[in-house]
Write a protein that holds these residues in place. Structure first.
Motif, PDB file in Angstrom:
ATOM      1  N   TRP A 338      36.890  39.607  46.350  1.00 17.60           N
ATOM      2  CA  TRP A 338      37.048  40.639  45.440  1.00 17.60           C
ATOM      3  C   TRP A 338      36.120  41.559  44.886  1.00 17.60           C
ATOM      4  O   TRP A 338      34.988  41.363  44.722  1.00 17.60           O
ATOM      5  CB  TRP A 338      37.704  40.298  44.030  1.00 17.60           C
ATOM      6  CG  TRP A 338      38.869  39.292  44.266  1.00 17.60           C
ATOM      7  CD1 TRP A 338      39.898  39.476  45.371  1.00 17.60           C
ATOM      8  CD2 TRP A 338      39.658  38.722  43.396  1.00 17.60           C
ATOM      9  NE1 TRP A 338      41.063  38.790  45.462  1.00 17.60           N
ATOM     10  CE2 TRP A 338      40.917  38.244  44.072  1.00 17.60           C
ATOM     11  CE3 TRP A 338      39.271  38.030  42.046  1.00 17.60           C
ATOM     12  CZ2 TRP A 338      41.855  37.178  43.392  1.00 17.60           C
ATOM     13  CZ3 TRP A 338      40.266  37.225  41.579  1.00 17.60           C
ATOM     14  CH2 TRP A 338      41.552  36.753  42.029  1.00 17.60           C
ATOM     15  N   ASN A 339      36.370  42.969  45.033  1.00 20.65           N
ATOM     16  CA  ASN A 339      35.305  43.909  44.553  1.00 20.65           C
ATOM     17  C   ASN A 339      35.175  43.576  42.836  1.00 20.65           C
ATOM     18  O   ASN A 339      36.012  42.935  42.502  1.00 20.65           O
ATOM     19  CB  ASN A 339      35.721  45.274  44.940  1.00 20.65           C
ATOM     20  CG  ASN A 339      37.183  45.799  44.471  1.00 20.65           C
ATOM     21  OD1 ASN A 339      37.509  45.377  43.352  1.00 20.65           O
ATOM     22  ND2 ASN A 339      37.563  46.709  45.136  1.00 20.65           N
ATOM     23  N   LYS A 340      34.304  44.634  42.301  1.00 17.10           N
ATOM     24  CA  LYS A 340      33.941  44.406  40.707  1.00 17.10           C
ATOM     25  C   LYS A 340      35.215  44.574  40.082  1.00 17.10           C
ATOM     26  O   LYS A 340      35.568  44.048  39.109  1.00 17.10           O
ATOM     27  CB  LYS A 340      32.611  45.154  40.319  1.00 17.10           C
ATOM     28  CG  LYS A 340      32.620  45.127  38.995  1.00 17.10           C
ATOM     29  CD  LYS A 340      31.251  46.275  38.658  1.00 17.10           C
ATOM     30  CE  LYS A 340      30.104  45.776  39.474  1.00 17.10           C
ATOM     31  NZ  LYS A 340      29.049  46.580  38.871  1.00 17.10           N
ATOM     32  N   SER A 359      31.208  41.604  41.326  1.00 15.52           N
ATOM     33  CA  SER A 359      31.954  41.602  42.326  1.00 15.52           C
ATOM     34  C   SER A 359      31.825  39.993  42.702  1.00 15.52           C
ATOM     35  O   SER A 359      31.195  39.325  42.135  1.00 15.52           O
ATOM     36  CB  SER A 359      31.484  42.333  43.518  1.00 15.52           C
ATOM     37  OG  SER A 359      30.433  41.690  44.046  1.00 15.52           O
ATOM     38  N   GLU A 360      32.809  39.711  43.264  1.00 16.66           N
ATOM     39  CA  GLU A 360      33.113  38.062  43.676  1.00 16.66           C
ATOM     40  C   GLU A 360      31.796  37.693  44.567  1.00 16.66           C
ATOM     41  O   GLU A 360      31.409  36.731  44.277  1.00 16.66           O
ATOM     42  CB  GLU A 360      34.285  37.771  44.213  1.00 16.66           C
ATOM     43  CG  GLU A 360      34.700  36.518  44.311  1.00 16.66           C
ATOM     44  CD  GLU A 360      36.291  36.099  44.530  1.00 16.66           C
ATOM     45  OE1 GLU A 360      36.840  35.080  44.073  1.00 16.66           O
ATOM     46  OE2 GLU A 360      37.012  36.908  45.211  1.00 16.66           O
ATOM     47  N   ALA A 392      37.058  43.049  48.934  1.00 13.21           N
ATOM     48  CA  ALA A 392      35.569  44.018  48.913  1.00 13.21           C
ATOM     49  C   ALA A 392      35.235  44.365  50.403  1.00 13.21           C
ATOM     50  O   ALA A 392      34.538  45.488  50.538  1.00 13.21           O
ATOM     51  CB  ALA A 392      34.500  43.206  48.302  1.00 13.21           C
ATOM     52  N   GLU A 396      30.523  44.730  50.326  1.00 14.15           N
ATOM     53  CA  GLU A 396      30.112  44.086  48.960  1.00 14.15           C
ATOM     54  C   GLU A 396      28.960  43.144  48.959  1.00 14.15           C
ATOM     55  O   GLU A 396      28.109  42.976  48.151  1.00 14.15           O
ATOM     56  CB  GLU A 396      31.364  43.874  48.562  1.00 14.15           C
ATOM     57  CG  GLU A 396      31.143  43.899  46.789  1.00 14.15           C
ATOM     58  CD  GLU A 396      31.120  45.034  46.099  1.00 14.15           C
ATOM     59  OE1 GLU A 396      30.453  45.073  45.089  1.00 14.15           O
ATOM     60  OE2 GLU A 396      32.094  45.985  46.478  1.00 14.15           O
TER      61      GLU A 396
END
Length: 653
Positions: A338-340, A359-360, A392, A396
């Protein structure tokens, strides 16, 4: 050894029972119980009687079926006829499971054993207490694999003699047949089960470029891990690959190779793909119980430490500063981290952390960085696989490494800058830094999902990119991989049933945005139970075999079927010039203009179009001009475009 024991006619009748039993026991590599020895001796007696009137043959006991991690009880070569025999000691009935098992063995030889491609193969099921055979039907399919013969012991010899007389071949070299290349391509479920049962990847996969590529990748990862351990460094490795090339298999192989180690190199396989985790765990639990006879709770505990959901693994450390127990972790489908924005929203709403601002990828790197000595992260990356908002992508990971973890070494595939991986400008610049080592060994370039069509991923890529000429050119390489079109869902279902044999699995798939397939009786909003859908048998209404429940891209990513029915809705439609994207809201379709949502939708179709190992039927509804959500114009353009790409209708095949 291909078989525990092999012999021609002269040797078989010269060798004593004790000699044959000794060979079988010596090569078994495990403790042999008394019941197994008695079963082997019974089989020797039955084969001596059955082969008595046959002039020339080669016999194999315990013949390896590598893709399945199993062995056929007996294989007999008579001229150019191959008999695959499965005995059921102490049984009198012809069970469905036994029929399916021996047919699977025969299909395995036909599909994956080079010496068997042009031969006729006859699967035979023999319950040792049966007194009457089922009707013997000599029926060869298009690939010259017969329908299984269901025989009592007394009829085994006459049937083999009758068929073998038509396949005499004095010059046939059975030794060359036995030694010919074996190129199995297991499903990820079969591979995970076999690896977990301590088979090696060399035993269960093909030995050509695909397996060589896997071996090179594993060796490169092993060198990186060893360098981290001995030099007290931290490193991350990115493995890329075409769809179906074996990225997940590579990760599982690394994890299983290290799962029994007591030192600090123990590895855990992590995936954010919930359905994949559920299906693999359930498959391993079922297999573990079958092999060990253990209780389900014990089997579940055993399996859970091996394959974990990455989100559960993450949550274990989000509330503490504990150091992870593993020095090596494998992240499957790492491009879907995942993104932030999505990570922060989830942590705020679901975990009560209002100040979470990472982010993840940044968080996952951070908790592995808690190790004071060394660690290695292995990221498995699929190109064109981002299928959900907030995923992401690879950029990322690069941003987190550049900004917060400058002391980490980076090893990555030299194909990482391919457009499918959608790197932004900053990520591409980062790849040129001295911290980054590019290696061709970290790219898996040979698709092994579909043993019938290694060019399938390229063909599908051209379709979703709207390139008719390139698609037509690639389609010419799919002569052994049937892809057919229909506008009738009942016809699609009948085609799938007609194609599958043995335990070959089929089912219907569709994009999660295909909401107007509901008018065809398919409700993509009705969630499937992935473990039941992928693992349960034909008698279970929850299984894929019933073709009542349709699986979406989220359910099938990372998994596969033998045959699929791809159901195409108006969410992605061709207007004669290019693809157009839509989302159904309320009572109408709305045009999608956001670049990322259009990418997710194309990737959703890329995923569902690359799930079939052996072939697929694509169902494009006719539509209904009386229904403003399903006029024929929404579907006709897509159907015409697919025809232009070289696909044919069911009737034309």
């Amino acid at each position: 050894m291909r078989a525990y024991y092999s012999a021609d006619r002269e040797s078989f009748y010269r060798d004593s029972d004790s000699h044959i039993l000794g060979e079988l026991t010596r090569r078994h590599h495990h403790d042999v119980e008394a019941g197994q020895k008695q079963a082997w001796l019974k089989q020797v007696d039955l084969m001596r009687a059955a082969l008595a009137e046959i002039g020339a043959f080669t016999l194999y006991f315990e013949f390896a079926i590598p893709r399945m991690g199993k062995r056929a009880d007996a294989v007999v070569v008579i001229g150019k006829a191959i008999f695959v025999i499965e005995f059921k000691d102490g049984e009198a009935r012809f069970t469905g499971a036994g029929i399916e098992q021996v047919e699977d063995y025969a299909l395995d030889l036909k599909n994956f054993h080079a010496g068997s491609h042009d031969l006729s193969i006859f699967p035979v099921l023999v319950p040792t207490l049966a007194t009457v055979s089922r009707d013997v039907q000599f029926e060869l399919a298009f690939d010259h694999v017969a329908r299984p013969f269901l025989l009592c012991p007394d009829d085994l010899g006459p049937v083999m003699q009758m068929i073998g007389s038509s396949y005499r071949a004095p010059s046939f070299d059975s030794a060359a047949w036995e030694a010919s290349g074996y190129r199995p391509t297991p499903t990820i479920i079969q591979a995970a089960t076999a690896l977990y049962a301590r088979h090696t990847v060399e035993e269960i996969t093909r030995s050509d470029a695909g397996a060589i590529n896997l071996t090179l990748t594993e060796n490169a990862i092993s060198r990186a891990i060893e360098a981290c351990r001995t030099q007290r460094q931290k490193a991350i490795c990115f493995i890329t690959g075409v769809p179906g090339a074996g990225k997940t298999l590579a990760g599982l192989n690394i994890a299983t190779r290290r799962s029994t180690r007591d030192d600090d190199e123990h590895a855990t396989f992590l995936s954010g793909n919930g359905p994949l985790v559920d299906v693999l765990r359930e498959a391993l639990v079922r297999d573990h119980r079958t092999r060990t006879g253990s209780q389900r709770s014990a089997a579940e505990r055993h399996v859970q430490a091996f394959i974990q959901n990455i989100h559960h693994f993450r949550d274990e450390y989000v509330h503490s500063n504990a150091v992870p127990s593993d020095h090596v972790v494998i992240f499957d489908e790492a491009q879907r981290a995942w993104n932030k924005r999505k990570a922060a929203a989830f942590m705020r709403q679901k975990r009560g952390l209002p100040d979470f601002d990472m982010s993840e990828p940044e968080f996952l790197l951070g908790f592995m960085d808690r190790h004071v000595d060394w660690c290695t992260i292995i990221c498995l990356i699929g190109g064109g696989q981002e299928i959900n908002d907030g995923e992401a992508g690879l950029s990322e990971w690069m941003a987190a490494l550049k900004s917060r973890f400058p002391h980490w070494q980076v090893h990555t595939s030299d194909r990482i800058d391919h457009p499918d991986y959608d790197l932004n400008r900053e990520a591409r610049a980062f790849l040129a830094s001295p911290r980054v080592t590019l290696s061709p060994d970290l790219h898996l370039g040979v698709s092994m999902r579909s043993f019938r069509a290694e060019t399938l991923s390229a063909f599908i890529s051209h379709i979703v990119n709207g390139d008719v000429e390139a698609a037509r050119a690639a389609q010419s390489g799919l002569e052994h991989y049937p892809i057919v079109l229909t506008r009738d869902l009942g016809e699609a279902r009948a085609w799938l049933r007609s194609k599958a044999r043995g335990s070959e699995r089929y089912g219907l798939v569709a994009s999660s945005g295909a909401l107007r397939l509901k008018a065809e009786g398919l409700n993509v909003k009705a969630a499937i139970e992935p473990a039941n859908w992928f693992l349960n048998g034909r008698d279970d209404v929850r299984s894929s075999f019933y073709m009542e429940d349709v699986a979406s891209e989220f359910d099938v990513q990372g998994l596969e079927l033998d045959w699929t029915g791809v159901c195409w809705d108006a969410d992605l439609r061709h207007d004669g010039v290019d693809w157009r994207s839509f989302k159904f809201k309320g009572t109408r379709w709305q045009s999608v203009n956001d670049r990322f949502w259009r990418l997710y939708l194309k990737n959703a179709y890329r995923v569902i179009l690359t799930r079939a190992r052996q072939g697929m039927v694509i169902f494009v509804p006719k539509g209904d001009d009386a229904d403003p959500t399903r006029p024929r114009a929404f579907y006709d353009g897509t159907y015409k475009f697919l025809l232009q790409c070289g696909l044919r209708t069911i009737d034309e095949r």
